[in-house]
Design an enzyme around this catalytic site. Sequence first.
Site, PDB file in Angstrom:
ATOM      1  N   ASP A  12       0.787  -1.244   0.000  1.00 47.38           N
ATOM      2  CA  ASP A  12       0.000   0.000   0.000  1.00 47.38           C
ATOM      3  C   ASP A  12       0.822   1.299   0.000  1.00 47.38           C
ATOM      4  OD1 ASP A  12      -1.956  -1.924   0.270  1.00 47.38           O
ATOM      5  OD2 ASP A  12      -2.890  -1.083   2.058  1.00 47.38           O
ATOM      6  N   ASP A  50      -4.583  -0.857  -1.800  1.00 48.75           N
ATOM      7  CA  ASP A  50      -5.882  -0.636  -1.162  1.00 48.75           C
ATOM      8  C   ASP A  50      -6.769   0.032  -2.215  1.00 48.75           C
ATOM      9  OD1 ASP A  50      -7.091  -1.088   1.377  1.00 48.75           O
ATOM     10  OD2 ASP A  50      -6.941   1.051   1.896  1.00 48.75           O
ATOM     11  N   HIS A  72     -10.641   0.883  -2.709  1.00 49.92           N
ATOM     12  CA  HIS A  72     -12.016   0.875  -2.204  1.00 49.92           C
ATOM     13  C   HIS A  72     -13.009   1.518  -3.173  1.00 49.92           C
ATOM     14  CE1 HIS A  72     -10.547  -0.359   1.688  1.00 49.92           C
ATOM     15  NE2 HIS A  72      -9.868   0.753   1.896  1.00 49.92           N
ATOM     16  N   HIS A 109     -10.451   7.150   1.679  1.00 49.22           N
ATOM     17  CA  HIS A 109      -9.076   6.976   1.175  1.00 49.22           C
ATOM     18  C   HIS A 109      -9.039   5.900   0.094  1.00 49.22           C
ATOM     19  CE1 HIS A 109      -9.470   3.776   4.168  1.00 49.22           C
ATOM     20  NE2 HIS A 109      -8.584   3.117   3.443  1.00 49.22           N
ATOM     21  N   LYS A 158      -7.075  -4.962  -3.029  1.00 53.53           N
ATOM     22  CA  LYS A 158      -7.879  -5.438  -1.897  1.00 53.53           C
ATOM     23  C   LYS A 158      -8.804  -4.311  -1.446  1.00 53.53           C
ATOM     24  CE  LYS A 158      -4.192  -4.119   1.253  1.00 53.53           C
ATOM     25  NZ  LYS A 158      -4.901  -3.106   2.038  1.00 53.53           N
ATOM     26  N   CYS A 174      -2.038  -2.534   7.636  1.00 51.94           N
ATOM     27  CA  CYS A 174      -1.925  -3.465   6.509  1.00 51.94           C
ATOM     28  C   CYS A 174      -0.621  -4.251   6.506  1.00 51.94           C
ATOM     29  CB  CYS A 174      -2.162  -2.719   5.207  1.00 51.94           C
ATOM     30  SG  CYS A 174      -3.887  -2.173   5.110  1.00 51.94           S
TER      31      CYS A 174
HETATM   32  C1  VGL Z   1      -4.665   0.864   5.698  1.00 50.41           C
HETATM   33  C2  VGL Z   1      -6.231   1.746   7.103  1.00 50.41           C
HETATM   34  C3  VGL Z   1      -7.209   1.583   6.157  1.00 50.41           C
HETATM   35  C4  VGL Z   1      -3.235   0.484   5.462  1.00 50.41           C
HETATM   36  C5  VGL Z   1      -5.632   0.696   4.729  1.00 50.41           C
HETATM   37  O1  VGL Z   1      -2.792   0.393   4.292  1.00 50.41           O
HETATM   38  O2  VGL Z   1      -2.522   0.248   6.467  1.00 50.41           O
HETATM   39  N1  VGL Z   1      -4.981   1.384   6.892  1.00 50.41           N
HETATM   40  N2  VGL Z   1      -6.900   1.064   4.972  1.00 50.41           N
HETATM   41 ZN    ZN Z   2      -8.320   1.085   3.395  1.00 51.62          ZN
END
Ligand code: VGL
Ligand code: ZN
Length: 210
Positions: free
Chosen positions: A14, A52, A54, A87, A112, A157
């Site tokens: 990420d 990440d 979403h 995010h 993901k 993550c």
């Molecule tokens: C993450 C919070 C929400 C991360 C992803 O990449 O650590 N943290 N989504």
């Molecule tokens: Zn996230």
Amino acid sequence: MELNLKNGALIIVDVQNDFIPGGSLAVKEGDQVVPVINSLQHKFETVVATQDFHPANHGSFAANHPGKTPGEFIDLNGLTQILWPVHCVQGSRGAEFHKDLEIKNQITIFQKGMNPEVDSYSGFYDNARRGDTGLGDFLKEKGIRTVFVAGLALDYCVKFTALDAISLGFETYLIVDSTRAVNLQPIDGDLAIQQMESVGVKIIYSNELI
Ligand code: VGL
Ligand code: ZN
């Protein structure tokens, strides 16, 4: 330490604009992991990156729960869910990898967090352990036995990716200078390292691989 990287893979977690200073879920010093990770990539035949990714209606976003603010907890389909700022929305600049992260064509990307009903911290499974990104099978088919985890964020993550890697039987290393924590509580990064070590994750520095 002599580390055999032959059956090893680098997992870059990420490294996306929203987790970098200036992003919506900024991790302090998150940009500092980029040159460290770039300096390691050529050591590995197998490099994967998680992203990440979403939908705008994701259940982890406080904005999708009227009256709630980031940092509050809710029950999301039976799991305790901490609420986040919006995010890494699909198609947004925040979801893109940091512009300086070297993404060569032989890197395989595992996305993901697409299911709005469940959050997904680990690069292997969603938080309910139902959805599978395919990363585990991908690594096993390549004969990978050891994984080296880097990226953002250490206390979410990165931690859950390393814990799942251990549970799948991979020898697992955290490259500790290639990660940074969100640290909602200042101790969260340290607690994450303790938790990882307690299940057998080994902690190393990037210069032990060079
Ligand atoms: C993450 C919070 C929400 C991360 C992803 O990449 O650590 N943290 N989504
Ligand atoms: Zn996230």
